[in-house]
Design an enzyme around this catalytic site. Structure first.
Site, PDB file in Angstrom:
ATOM      1  N   GLU A  11      -0.927  -3.234   3.365  1.00  0.00           N
ATOM      2  CA  GLU A  11      -1.530  -3.356   2.044  1.00  0.00           C
ATOM      3  C   GLU A  11      -0.802  -4.504   1.350  1.00  0.00           C
ATOM      4  OE1 GLU A  11      -4.202  -1.832   1.380  1.00  0.00           O
ATOM      5  OE2 GLU A  11      -4.123  -0.311   2.962  1.00  0.00           O
ATOM      6  N   HIS A 152      -6.992   3.006  -0.001  1.00  0.00           N
ATOM      7  CA  HIS A 152      -6.436   2.521   1.256  1.00  0.00           C
ATOM      8  C   HIS A 152      -4.938   2.813   1.299  1.00  0.00           C
ATOM      9  CE1 HIS A 152      -9.792  -0.607   2.259  1.00  0.00           C
ATOM     10  NE2 HIS A 152     -10.277   0.527   1.785  1.00  0.00           N
ATOM     11  N   ASP A 157      -4.186   4.619   7.318  1.00  0.00           N
ATOM     12  CA  ASP A 157      -5.201   3.833   8.021  1.00  0.00           C
ATOM     13  C   ASP A 157      -4.768   3.491   9.443  1.00  0.00           C
ATOM     14  OD1 ASP A 157      -6.580   4.014   5.699  1.00  0.00           O
ATOM     15  OD2 ASP A 157      -6.389   1.915   5.117  1.00  0.00           O
TER      16      ASP A 157
END
Length: 391
Positions: A11, A152, A157
């Site tokens: 991220e 997210h 993920d």
């Protein structure tokens, strides 16, 4: 076949790697298609503001990152974890561009693809599902995982991507690995390790042996093994567990006093290496490896305090409090012993040899290694030539 894959995600504070930074990075390991339980994950201080549009995607605020490590502080540990693996990333060009930019800022003259084979699962999905929606959310639905993402998260993920790959692609990819790799891989097999800019390069030597054919599985033996038989030398002694604590990874951990026995092995002999921990009777109770290009101190110290795998560390404290000390750490670098190990076609570098030796030895002396809490998968056909049993 022994296949180690790493599923990776990041991220970021925004979209452009030249100006923006990584704020979360996660890498999840699978061995032969199964989650191994090993992972690398950390949040990072970006040293800049977060774009509001990016924050809407991942929900990570700048305030929550205060006091988190900076990328250059975790770079060596991250590189050691992914070294030599196949890295699978959804939209790999995005994550790789950010990681490469961070490595450059940290002083590394390399890219991610220099130490790992990069496979883009977005390209893989487009290859197998042409004309269809292949964002990660679409693939989660296609795989029937029954999960809906709200924000997210790199670690979430990465785990989801591993499950998606195993469900949708693994069998197809194994069957078509040769002919399809050119269209789904972001790079060739890595050709370099990652020597830190201040550490110099590490010479590679060919592993040769005249010993007999390798065994496919180890023979579990009741024979006790001494660290000196494995070529190891005393490195440090753990001598006392204090009530005082230090703060690391959002936990207060008790301080263990230690004494350096061999300064050269502690600070100068670089990995990859294997090490053993012996109890007060001199019996090996724990075997581990360190795949970084740094010395053993980098494995055992955090904030200049002893830090180790949590379960084993708690056992050390229990032993020391019971008066069963000192606990001794022994070590040997792979470069010092690999000439005694039979050649294996799937072992191309010292890090893979360290992994293979650790797994074999944990299995062979599993009744003796009371402080190792889980076996590692053994590479088929690998054997150490029983050099430890030489008369």
């Amino acid at each position: 076949m022994y296949i180690r894959q790493i599923f990776l995600d990041t991220e970021t504070s925004g979209l452009g790697p030249s100006a923006h930074r990584i704020i979360e990075i996660a890498a999840v390991e699978t061995i032969n298609g199964q989650l191994s339980g090993k992972y690398f994950h950390t949040y990072l201080d970006p040293e800049r503001s977060i774009d509001p549009r990016a924050q809407q995607v991942h929900g990570i605020s700048l305030n929550s990152l205060r006091g988190k490590p900076k990328f250059h502080e975790i770079a060596e540990q991250f590189l050691a974890f992914i070294n030599g693996s196949e890295c699978l990333i959804h939209n790999a060009s995005f994550d790789c561009s950010f990681i490469d930019a961070e490595l450059s800022r940290a002083g590394y003259d390399l890219r991610l693809r220099d130490i790992a084979t990069i496979t883009c699962t977005l390209k893989l999905a487009k290859h197998y599902f042409p004309g269809e929606q292949v964002a990660l959310d679409n693939l989660i639905h296609r795989a029937g995982l029954g999960f809906t993402r709200n924000k997210h998260s790199a670690v979430e993920d990465a785990n989801l991507l591993a499950k998606v790959y195993t469900t949708l692609f693994e069998n197809r990819n194994n069957q078509a690995r040769v002919q399809d790799r050119a269209s789904i891989s972001e790079s060739v097999t890595p050709q370099a390790r990652w020597p830190h800019p201040n550490l110099g390069t590490q010479q590679q030597r060919v592993i040769k042996s005249n010993s007999s054919a390798p065994l496919s599985t180890p023979q579990v033996t009741q024979q006790l093994v001494q660290p000196s038989a494995l070529g190891m030398e005393k490195t440090i002694e753990l001598v006392c567990a204090r009530q005082e604590t230090f703060y690391y990874r959002q936990q207060y951990k008790r301080i263990i006093d230690y004494h350096v026995v061999n300064q050269r092995r502690w600070k100068e002999v670089r990995g990859p290496l294997v090490y053993a921990v012996t109890d007060h009777q001199g019996l090996i109770r724990y075997i581990g490896k360190w795949n970084s290009n740094t010395a053993l101190y980098a494995r055992w110290l955090r904030h200049q305090k002893i830090h180790h795998q949590e379960r084993a560390r708690n056992l050390y404290i229990k032993e020391l409090e019971a008066g069963h000390g000192p606990i001794t750490v022994w070590s040997v670098s792979i470069s010092e012993i690999k000439h005694r190990i039979p050649h294996h076609p799937n072992i191309a570098d010292d890090a893979k040899l360290a992994n293979a030796l650790e797994a074999l030895w944990i299995q062979r002396w599993k009744d003796q290694l009371l402080w190792n809490n889980r076996p590692e998968p053994i590479m088929p056909g690998f054997h150490d030539g029983d050099f430890w049993n030489a008369s």
